[in-house]
Enzyme design. Structure first.
Site, short mmCIF file in Angstrom:
data_model
loop_
_atom_site.label_atom_id
_atom_site.label_comp_id
_atom_site.label_asym_id
_atom_site.label_seq_id
_atom_site.Cartn_x
_atom_site.Cartn_y
_atom_site.Cartn_z
N ASN A 10 -23.65 -52.48 54.26
CA ASN A 10 -24.49 -51.30 54.05
C ASN A 10 -24.51 -50.48 55.34
OD1 ASN A 10 -26.48 -49.45 53.52
ND2 ASN A 10 -28.17 -50.93 53.47
N LYS A 12 -25.74 -47.63 55.83
CA LYS A 12 -26.96 -46.81 55.96
C LYS A 12 -26.59 -45.38 56.39
CE LYS A 12 -29.37 -51.01 57.14
NZ LYS A 12 -30.62 -51.61 57.55
N HIS A 97 -33.33 -50.97 47.84
CA HIS A 97 -33.30 -51.38 49.25
C HIS A 97 -34.68 -51.15 49.87
CE1 HIS A 97 -32.37 -51.60 53.49
NE2 HIS A 97 -31.28 -52.28 53.13
N GLU A 99 -35.64 -50.08 52.64
CA GLU A 99 -35.87 -48.80 53.34
C GLU A 99 -36.22 -47.70 52.35
OE1 GLU A 99 -32.21 -48.93 55.52
OE2 GLU A 99 -33.03 -50.52 56.78
N GLU A 169 -33.81 -59.85 50.58
CA GLU A 169 -33.86 -59.23 51.90
C GLU A 169 -35.31 -59.14 52.37
OE1 GLU A 169 -30.17 -56.80 52.84
OE2 GLU A 169 -31.56 -55.44 51.87
N GLY A 175 -32.83 -55.51 60.24
CA GLY A 175 -32.66 -54.70 61.45
C GLY A 175 -33.52 -55.16 62.61
N SER A 215 -30.50 -59.24 59.30
CA SER A 215 -30.04 -59.69 60.62
C SER A 215 -28.98 -60.79 60.57
CB SER A 215 -31.24 -60.12 61.48
OG SER A 215 -32.09 -59.00 61.71
C1 PEP Z 1 -29.75 -54.21 55.23
O1 PEP Z 1 -30.08 -53.09 55.56
O2 PEP Z 1 -29.54 -54.45 54.03
C2 PEP Z 1 -29.64 -55.24 56.26
C3 PEP Z 1 -29.55 -56.48 55.89
O3 PEP Z 1 -29.66 -54.80 57.58
P1 PEP Z 1 -29.42 -55.71 58.89
O4 PEP Z 1 -28.23 -56.60 58.61
O5 PEP Z 1 -29.13 -54.71 59.97
O6 PEP Z 1 -30.65 -56.50 59.11
#
Ligand code: PEP
Length: 259
Positions: A10, A12, A97, A99, A169, A175, A215
């Site tokens: 992803n 973003k 997601h 976000e 998630e 992040g 992460s």
């Molecule tokens: C995500 O945005 O789906 C995600 C898992 O981000 P990150 O790997 O940066 O934590």
């Protein structure tokens, strides 16, 4: 049941035309040929879908979009429909997601409408669910995830589940550099698989792919992916670095085979 590992990148709201196509090209060079061993999908920003699609054409990487409209067409400034995405060769979309849920205010009901629209249109979907830190520390993590799932799957027919991957998630891990432990992921994935079992049946529950996101980096990927019930990952930050993302893809194949 053996489930094929899935790894999504992803991107973003990152990259530009040059760096996005360069990233795609670096991945496509390594993942040249079709593979039955793993599904790898990249989710670039909307404006670069077509260019990235051309670069990965002929590789084993599939094209994904980060969002989709809940509507077919019409006066919805800024929205992008499922048909438009299909037109560009998009196969997968992200729905729900965190976000979008937490920063852009998408309610469970809108997530459910987008999910249903994508499935009806023939797209495959990565449905994201997960709890915030407060929800977790107050003991509500499982309930939050189950509520998100109940709403999202309300109108999804059983025969669509082969086109669905669920991404667990936890919001506190996205992040932040603080990934869930393999035990945390295993427990949450068990809850999610249990939901699919009771909403549909045990065969669909054991067939559906559930991936972890939050992460994931090369040093923790193998351990997380080896946890029972974890079928790969949705990767944010580390998906912008070709060597890291490719290493995570390899860990998904190894970790899942041995986990
Ligand atoms: C995500 O945005 O789906 C995600 C898992 O981000 P990150 O790997 O940066 O934590």
């Amino acid at each position: 049941m053996t489930r094929r590992p899935f790894v999504g990148g992803n991107w973003k709201m990152n990259t530009d035309l040059e760096s996005g196509t360069a990233l795609a090209s670096a991945l496509a060079t390594e993942l040249k040929h079709g593979s039955d061993a793993i599904d790898v999908v990249v989710f670039p920003p909307y404006p670069y879908l077509q260019s990235v699609g051309r670069v990965i054409d002929g590789s084993s990487i599939a094209l994904g979009a980060q969002d989709v409209s809940s509507e077919v067409n019409g006066p919805l400034t800024g929205e992008v429909s499922a048909e438009m995405l299909l037109d560009l060769g998009v196969k997968w979309v992200l729905v729900g997601h965190s976000e979008r849920r937490h920063r852009l205010g998408e309610a469970d009901s809108l997530v459910a409408e987008k999910f249903a629209m994508a499935i009806e249109s023939g797209l495959s979907v990565v449905l994201c669910v997960g709890e915030t830190l407060v929800q977790r520390t107050t003991g509500h993590a499982h309930k939050v995830v189950l509520d998100q799932l109940a709403s999202a799957f309300e109108c999804i027919p059983a025969d669509a589940l082969a086109r669905v991957v669920i991404a667990y998630e936890p919001v506190w891990a996205i992040g932040t550099g603080v990934a869930a432990t393999a035990d945390d992921a295993e427990e949450a994935h068990g809850v999610i698989r249990g939901f699919i079992g009771s909403r549909y049946n045990s065969e669909l529950a054991s067939g559906i792919r559930i991936v972890y996101g939050g992460s994931v980096v090369p040093v923790n990927a193998k351990t997380i992916f080896a946890a029972p019930g974890v079928d790969g990952g949705l990767i944010g930050g580390a998906s912008l670095k070709p060597t890291d993302f490719l290493s995570i893809c390899s860990s998904a194949m190894i970790g899942i085979a041995t986990g």
